[in-house]
Each structure stands twice: as structure tokens, then as C-alpha cells.
Design a protein around this motif. Structure first.
Motif, PDB file in Angstrom:
ATOM      1  N   TYR A  72      41.183  47.679  36.173  1.00  0.00           N
ATOM      2  CA  TYR A  72      41.058  46.124  36.446  1.00  0.00           C
ATOM      3  C   TYR A  72      42.110  45.139  35.905  1.00  0.00           C
ATOM      4  N   ARG A  73      42.090  44.168  35.905  1.00  0.00           N
ATOM      5  CA  ARG A  73      43.234  43.170  34.759  1.00  0.00           C
ATOM      6  C   ARG A  73      42.290  43.089  33.193  1.00  0.00           C
ATOM      7  N   ASP A  86      37.784  41.560  40.073  1.00  0.00           N
ATOM      8  CA  ASP A  86      38.291  42.455  40.476  1.00  0.00           C
ATOM      9  C   ASP A  86      37.194  43.679  40.661  1.00  0.00           C
TER      10      ASP A  86
END
Length: 301
Positions: A72-73, A86
Motif C-alpha cells: 500500500y502507498r 488502498d
């Protein structure tokens, strides 16, 4: 060894965000399988989808469950809100694409998170329109209001500003799969630097954050009557995140009469399950067989 396939569950600004799908033996796509969405830790600044205890994955696939571990970011290239989105998108991917490609039962998905991933898992419990069957929080923070009492070991780490910014502002997802890589060491230095300079919340949410935003993303403040069953697990000797986070979350769950369990593990530090996999395999086995797998079995087919 558990077989896996790497997928792209979303693309943002030309960046593919991946997940690894771990598949039980004798898997056939014409059957339905309960599944687990696994969220790695790393303080929202480091971590990779392969950084999960493979001993746990093996236990889960032996139960005929599919495991999807995602990237995930991360901050500072993205925001905490981006990471939450996300997670929700990955969950939706499991219910749609994962269902058609791997036979994931859309009605039987659990979410497990460790450390930063635990907070994301707990947030998903109240932000998802169709919540998971259950949630497991491993040594996660649950309340931004006590941020200053957390991150204890990072406050003692000696780090220069040059080190702190050597590996950030490059890409929103880590590519290295090793904790000791220059990428992860540099990003850990950044995490320590923002903690020590009281810039953690700004790094997470941006300069214009306010108390209402912190409350929105603090799980203990958002437990509602239809929150999913939850297992809160924390080490009593956690040197990074005090186990009072776990106690506060469990108290909030109990007040709303949510099916929940609290396990405070004697002698266990932060990320104890990752450590046990390598250092104390018998203790890891006991933890999984006595605590983690039985809880999940109550809710997953």
C-alpha cells in the motif's frame, strides 16, 4: 512451500500496486475459499507485501484459506488516507476479481494487520460498507490522541536529517524485500526523524490536519454496534508501541458488546510473531495453534 501469484490490484498515477496471492494445495478455481487480507507493518513509511510470517501463511493455507498480502502507498510520498483507500480497494478486488480468478468467497474475508497494518485493519472494520468477517490487530496503535506516548524506541535512535531524507520522496511503494536494505534503513531513519521533531502527524495527514481528522482515523473512537469480531494482540514488552493501545481498543469493543478478545503476551516485544518465526519456532507454533488460528476458525468457513 506455499505457492503464490503476484497480481496488480490497482494502478495510481501510472504506479502499479501489487498483492501476492497465496494459494492452498489442490486449489481449484471452481470452488469457494475463505480468504485473509494481510497488511504489513512499517510505521507507514517502510514495508513490503512479502514481510509477513510465512509460518502463519502456511497455517492459513493448510486450513484451505487463501491469503492476499498487499503493498500500500506510504508516507511521505502519499498520505495516510491514501493507504486506507488502498486497503479498501484491495478488499474490493478480493470480492470481485479475486472471486472470479481464485474462487475467493466474497462473504468470508478476514483482515489481519501487524503494527501500522493493524491500525489500517481496524480502520477497515468501520470504513468498509461491507465489513470483513473478523479483524486481527497485532501490536497496532489505536488512537492518534496518544501519539506522543508512542514510538518509544524511535525517540532514542540517533539519526541525521541527511540520513532521514536519503530514501524518501522517490516512490510511494517500497521495492526492497529486506528489512536491512538501504531503502528500508533510510526510510526508517525518516520515520525516526519525524517522530523526534514532532512532525509525525503532519507527515501522515499534511499540514492542515485537525483533531476531527485524527479522530476519524483513530479506531478506538469509531467502534459501532455492527463492528466485526476482533482479536487484539499485543506484547507486554513492546518497546515501540505501548500495550495500552490494545487495552483501549478492547475496552471500546466491549462497551459496544462486540465479540472480541484481548491477548497481552508476556515477554513479547514489537513484531514478536516475526521474531518468533526465526528465533522461537515452538513459541510461534503455540501462538498460532492456541490463539490465532482458533479465533479465525470461528468466523471463516
Amino acid at each position: 512451500m506455499v505457492s503464490s501469484q503476484t497480481i496488480v490490484y490497482k494502478t495510481v498515477q501510472d504506479v502499479d500496486i501489487h498483492g501476492d496471492v497465496y494459494i492452498p494445495d489442490n486449489h481449484t478455481a471452481d470452488k469457494q475459499y475463505s480468504a485473509i487480507l494481510y497488511l504489513h507493518g512499517g510505521g507507514m513509511t517502510i514495508g513490503h507485501r512479502n514481510m509477513l510470517p510465512m509460518a502463519q501463511v502456511t497455517k492459513f493455507t493448510d486450513k484451505n484459506w487463501i491469503v492476499v498480502s498487499i503493498d500500500y502507498r506510504l508516507i511521505p510520498e502519499s498520505t495516510f488516507q491514501d493507504a486506507c483507500q488502498d486497503v479498501m480497494d484491495a478488499y474490493q478486488w478480493m470480492k470481485t476479481e479475486g472471486k472470479s480468478l481464485y474462487g475467493i468467497d466474497a462473504d468470508n474475508i478476514a483482515i489481519i494487520g501487524s503494527s501500522a497494518g493493524a491500525r489500517l485493519a481496524l480502520i477497515a472494520g468501520y470504513m468498509l460498507n461491507e465489513p470483513p468477517k473478523c479483524v486481527v490487530s497485532l501490536y497496532g496503535q489505536t488512537d492518534f490522541a496518544v501519539n506522543n506516548a508512542s514510538w518509544m524506541s524511535l525517540r532514542k535512535l540517533e539519526v541525521t536529517e541527511e540520513e532521514a531524507f536519503s530514501m524518501v520522496n522517490k516512490q510511494a511503494v517500497c521495492t526492497s524485500t529486506e528489512w536491512e536494505s538501504p531503502e528500508h534503513k533510510g526510510r526508517m531513519a525518516y520515520l525516526a526523524w519525524v517522530v523526534q521533531h514532532d512532525q509525525m502527524l503532519e507527515a501522515y495527514f499534511g499540514k492542515n490536519y485537525d483533531e476531527s481528522l485524527l479522530q476519524k482515523y483513530s479506531p478506538r473512537s469509531n467502534v459501532h454496534s455492527s463492528y466485526p469480531p476482533t482479536f487484539v494482540i499485543h506484547g507486554k514488552e513492546d518497546s515501540l508501541t505501548p500495550y495500552t493501545h490494545a487495552e483501549a481498543m478492547y475496552e471500546a469493543l466491549q462497551k459496544k458488546n462486540i465479540e472480541s478478545q484481548l491477548l497481552l503476551v508476556d515477554g513479547a516485544d514489537h513484531a514478536f510473531d516475526l521474531q518468533w518465526t526465526f528465533l522461537e519456532p515452538k513459541r510461534a507454533e503455540e501462538f498460532m495453534d492456541v490463539s490465532l488460528v482458533p479465533f479465525l476458525t470461528q468466523y471463516l468457513k
